[in-house]
Design a protein around this motif. Sequence first.
Motif, PDB file in Angstrom:
ATOM      1  N   VAL A  49      52.408  65.342  48.744  1.00 55.93           N
ATOM      2  CA  VAL A  49      53.670  64.801  49.136  1.00 55.93           C
ATOM      3  C   VAL A  49      53.933  63.146  48.758  1.00 55.93           C
ATOM      4  CG1 VAL A  49      55.453  64.494  51.199  1.00 55.93           C
ATOM      5  CG2 VAL A  49      54.154  66.535  51.078  1.00 55.93           C
ATOM      6  N   LEU A  50      55.035  62.605  48.340  1.00 51.12           N
ATOM      7  CA  LEU A  50      55.145  61.125  48.120  1.00 51.12           C
ATOM      8  C   LEU A  50      56.126  60.772  49.109  1.00 51.12           C
ATOM      9  CD1 LEU A  50      53.910  58.966  46.278  1.00 51.12           C
ATOM     10  CD2 LEU A  50      55.946  59.500  44.853  1.00 51.12           C
ATOM     11  N   LEU A  51      55.687  59.905  50.034  1.00 51.99           N
ATOM     12  CA  LEU A  51      56.560  60.019  51.203  1.00 51.99           C
ATOM     13  C   LEU A  51      57.072  58.507  51.725  1.00 51.99           C
ATOM     14  CD1 LEU A  51      57.461  61.537  54.087  1.00 51.99           C
ATOM     15  CD2 LEU A  51      55.315  60.947  54.767  1.00 51.99           C
ATOM     16  N   ASP A  52      58.279  58.362  51.710  1.00 59.63           N
ATOM     17  CA  ASP A  52      58.857  57.209  52.236  1.00 59.63           C
ATOM     18  C   ASP A  52      58.708  57.034  53.867  1.00 59.63           C
ATOM     19  OD1 ASP A  52      60.262  54.617  52.264  1.00 59.63           O
ATOM     20  OD2 ASP A  52      62.023  55.793  52.167  1.00 59.63           O
ATOM     21  N   TRP A  53      58.760  55.811  54.297  1.00 61.54           N
ATOM     22  CA  TRP A  53      58.552  55.782  55.585  1.00 61.54           C
ATOM     23  C   TRP A  53      60.014  55.484  56.310  1.00 61.54           C
ATOM     24  CZ3 TRP A  53      53.869  53.969  58.133  1.00 61.54           C
ATOM     25  CH2 TRP A  53      53.929  53.842  59.445  1.00 61.54           C
ATOM     26  N   ASN A  54      60.852  54.742  55.911  1.00 61.67           N
ATOM     27  CA  ASN A  54      62.226  54.515  56.583  1.00 61.67           C
ATOM     28  C   ASN A  54      63.120  55.402  55.868  1.00 61.67           C
ATOM     29  OD1 ASN A  54      61.260  51.971  58.305  1.00 61.67           O
ATOM     30  ND2 ASN A  54      61.080  51.173  56.229  1.00 61.67           N
ATOM     31  N   MET A  55      63.485  56.392  56.768  1.00 62.94           N
ATOM     32  CA  MET A  55      64.622  57.565  56.369  1.00 62.94           C
ATOM     33  C   MET A  55      65.403  57.703  57.652  1.00 62.94           C
ATOM     34  SD  MET A  55      62.213  59.794  53.774  1.00 62.94           S
ATOM     35  CE  MET A  55      61.119  60.224  55.162  1.00 62.94           C
ATOM     36  N   PRO A  56      66.739  58.141  57.343  1.00 59.73           N
ATOM     37  CA  PRO A  56      67.539  58.538  58.471  1.00 59.73           C
ATOM     38  C   PRO A  56      67.100  60.150  58.968  1.00 59.73           C
ATOM     39  CG  PRO A  56      68.603  58.847  56.687  1.00 59.73           C
ATOM     40  CD  PRO A  56      67.351  58.309  56.130  1.00 59.73           C
ATOM     41  N   VAL A  57      67.483  60.547  60.146  1.00 59.95           N
ATOM     42  CA  VAL A  57      67.132  61.914  60.687  1.00 59.95           C
ATOM     43  C   VAL A  57      65.809  61.962  61.112  1.00 59.95           C
ATOM     44  CG1 VAL A  57      67.334  64.182  60.459  1.00 59.95           C
ATOM     45  CG2 VAL A  57      69.000  62.826  58.940  1.00 59.95           C
ATOM     46  N   ASP A  59      62.017  60.087  59.972  1.00 60.77           N
ATOM     47  CA  ASP A  59      61.387  59.004  59.435  1.00 60.77           C
ATOM     48  C   ASP A  59      60.024  59.691  58.779  1.00 60.77           C
ATOM     49  OD1 ASP A  59      59.047  58.607  61.015  1.00 60.77           O
ATOM     50  OD2 ASP A  59      60.396  56.700  61.775  1.00 60.77           O
ATOM     51  N   GLY A  60      59.210  58.948  57.716  1.00 61.11           N
ATOM     52  CA  GLY A  60      57.831  59.470  57.115  1.00 61.11           C
ATOM     53  C   GLY A  60      56.753  59.631  57.921  1.00 61.11           C
ATOM     54  N   LEU A  61      56.782  58.618  59.099  1.00 66.99           N
ATOM     55  CA  LEU A  61      55.773  58.975  60.089  1.00 66.99           C
ATOM     56  C   LEU A  61      55.919  60.273  61.118  1.00 66.99           C
ATOM     57  CD1 LEU A  61      52.990  57.712  60.802  1.00 66.99           C
ATOM     58  CD2 LEU A  61      54.293  56.467  62.828  1.00 66.99           C
ATOM     59  N   GLU A  62      57.069  60.408  61.320  1.00 67.87           N
ATOM     60  CA  GLU A  62      57.339  61.597  62.152  1.00 67.87           C
ATOM     61  C   GLU A  62      57.242  63.052  61.271  1.00 67.87           C
ATOM     62  OE1 GLU A  62      61.215  60.430  65.050  1.00 67.87           O
ATOM     63  OE2 GLU A  62      61.536  60.510  62.838  1.00 67.87           O
ATOM     64  N   PHE A  63      57.717  62.838  59.971  1.00 65.45           N
ATOM     65  CA  PHE A  63      57.191  64.269  59.094  1.00 65.45           C
ATOM     66  C   PHE A  63      55.705  64.279  59.164  1.00 65.45           C
ATOM     67  CE2 PHE A  63      55.499  65.095  55.098  1.00 65.45           C
ATOM     68  CZ  PHE A  63      56.184  66.520  54.930  1.00 65.45           C
ATOM     69  N   LEU A  64      55.012  63.137  58.818  1.00 64.99           N
ATOM     70  CA  LEU A  64      53.542  63.361  58.669  1.00 64.99           C
ATOM     71  C   LEU A  64      53.099  63.973  60.121  1.00 64.99           C
ATOM     72  CD1 LEU A  64      50.927  62.854  57.115  1.00 64.99           C
ATOM     73  CD2 LEU A  64      50.983  60.221  57.819  1.00 64.99           C
ATOM     74  N   GLN A  75      47.144  72.326  54.596  1.00 62.20           N
ATOM     75  CA  GLN A  75      47.555  70.809  54.203  1.00 62.20           C
ATOM     76  C   GLN A  75      47.818  70.226  53.011  1.00 62.20           C
ATOM     77  OE1 GLN A  75      48.906  69.091  57.130  1.00 62.20           O
ATOM     78  NE2 GLN A  75      48.948  70.960  58.041  1.00 62.20           N
ATOM     79  N   PRO A  76      48.895  69.826  52.612  1.00 61.91           N
ATOM     80  CA  PRO A  76      49.060  69.008  51.450  1.00 61.91           C
ATOM     81  C   PRO A  76      48.492  67.683  51.390  1.00 61.91           C
ATOM     82  CG  PRO A  76      51.139  68.846  52.676  1.00 61.91           C
ATOM     83  CD  PRO A  76      50.284  69.474  53.448  1.00 61.91           C
ATOM     84  N   ILE A  77      48.063  67.007  50.362  1.00 59.25           N
ATOM     85  CA  ILE A  77      47.801  65.651  50.280  1.00 59.25           C
ATOM     86  C   ILE A  77      49.082  64.831  50.517  1.00 59.25           C
ATOM     87  CG2 ILE A  77      46.958  63.894  48.981  1.00 59.25           C
ATOM     88  CD1 ILE A  77      45.271  65.900  47.322  1.00 59.25           C
ATOM     89  N   VAL A  78      49.002  63.879  51.486  1.00 56.27           N
ATOM     90  CA  VAL A  78      50.258  62.935  51.617  1.00 56.27           C
ATOM     91  C   VAL A  78      49.751  61.554  51.473  1.00 56.27           C
ATOM     92  CG1 VAL A  78      51.833  62.155  53.451  1.00 56.27           C
ATOM     93  CG2 VAL A  78      50.996  64.518  53.527  1.00 56.27           C
ATOM     94  N   VAL A  79      50.799  61.329  50.396  1.00 58.01           N
ATOM     95  CA  VAL A  79      50.735  59.690  50.179  1.00 58.01           C
ATOM     96  C   VAL A  79      51.700  58.924  50.187  1.00 58.01           C
ATOM     97  CG1 VAL A  79      50.517  58.361  48.006  1.00 58.01           C
ATOM     98  CG2 VAL A  79      49.146  60.359  48.001  1.00 58.01           C
ATOM     99  N   PHE A  80      51.799  57.983  51.067  1.00 62.55           N
ATOM    100  CA  PHE A  80      52.957  57.114  51.606  1.00 62.55           C
ATOM    101  C   PHE A  80      53.281  56.271  50.551  1.00 62.55           C
ATOM    102  CE2 PHE A  80      53.022  58.012  56.310  1.00 62.55           C
ATOM    103  CZ  PHE A  80      54.351  57.932  56.589  1.00 62.55           C
ATOM    104  N   CYS A  81      54.499  56.055  50.311  1.00 69.78           N
ATOM    105  CA  CYS A  81      55.051  55.179  49.205  1.00 69.78           C
ATOM    106  C   CYS A  81      56.193  54.414  49.760  1.00 69.78           C
ATOM    107  CB  CYS A  81      55.589  55.942  47.807  1.00 69.78           C
ATOM    108  SG  CYS A  81      56.278  55.015  46.684  1.00 69.78           S
ATOM    109  N   LEU A  92      48.830  52.937  61.242  1.00 73.50           N
ATOM    110  CA  LEU A  92      49.644  53.918  61.781  1.00 73.50           C
ATOM    111  C   LEU A  92      49.581  55.161  60.786  1.00 73.50           C
ATOM    112  CD1 LEU A  92      52.321  52.245  63.472  1.00 73.50           C
ATOM    113  CD2 LEU A  92      50.610  53.326  64.586  1.00 73.50           C
ATOM    114  N   ALA A  93      49.928  54.805  59.614  1.00 77.24           N
ATOM    115  CA  ALA A  93      49.836  56.147  58.646  1.00 77.24           C
ATOM    116  C   ALA A  93      48.517  56.819  58.347  1.00 77.24           C
ATOM    117  CB  ALA A  93      50.396  55.481  57.361  1.00 77.24           C
TER     118      ALA A  93
END
Length: 121
Positions: A49-57, A59-64, A75-81, A92-93
């Motif tokens: 998962v290539l994951l943004d942090w700031n999103m509506p509904v 956010d990336g940290l909540e998803f993670l 579990q997938p590999i998660v890469v914050f972008c 935090l990430a």
Amino acid sequence: MKSCLVVDDSKVIRRVARRILEEMDFSIEEAVDGKDALEACERMLPDVVLLDWNMPVMDGLEFLKAIRGRANLKQPIVVFCTTENDMNHIRLAMEAGADEYIMKPFDREIIEAKFAQVGLM
């Protein structure tokens, strides 16, 4: 073929990431926020998962935190972008279970290097 879920509320970022990742022989799914990403993971769990942090509904940290909390899932590999580049965000990430962290803007070389570090290349 490995699969990647690109999660970002920016259509432009999703398009750029898709182009790069398809050139790297990944199949791509897209999500516009964390909630959309969780639903996509329930349908078919990606390798990464290539994951943004700031999103509506959601956010990336909540998803993670939500995906890492699902013990029944492989579990997938998660890469914050993200543009969030201070040490507190990175800490935090990583504490929440991120595997790697990419700063925007990014290019193919950066993605290849980070994906290699987590064993995807």
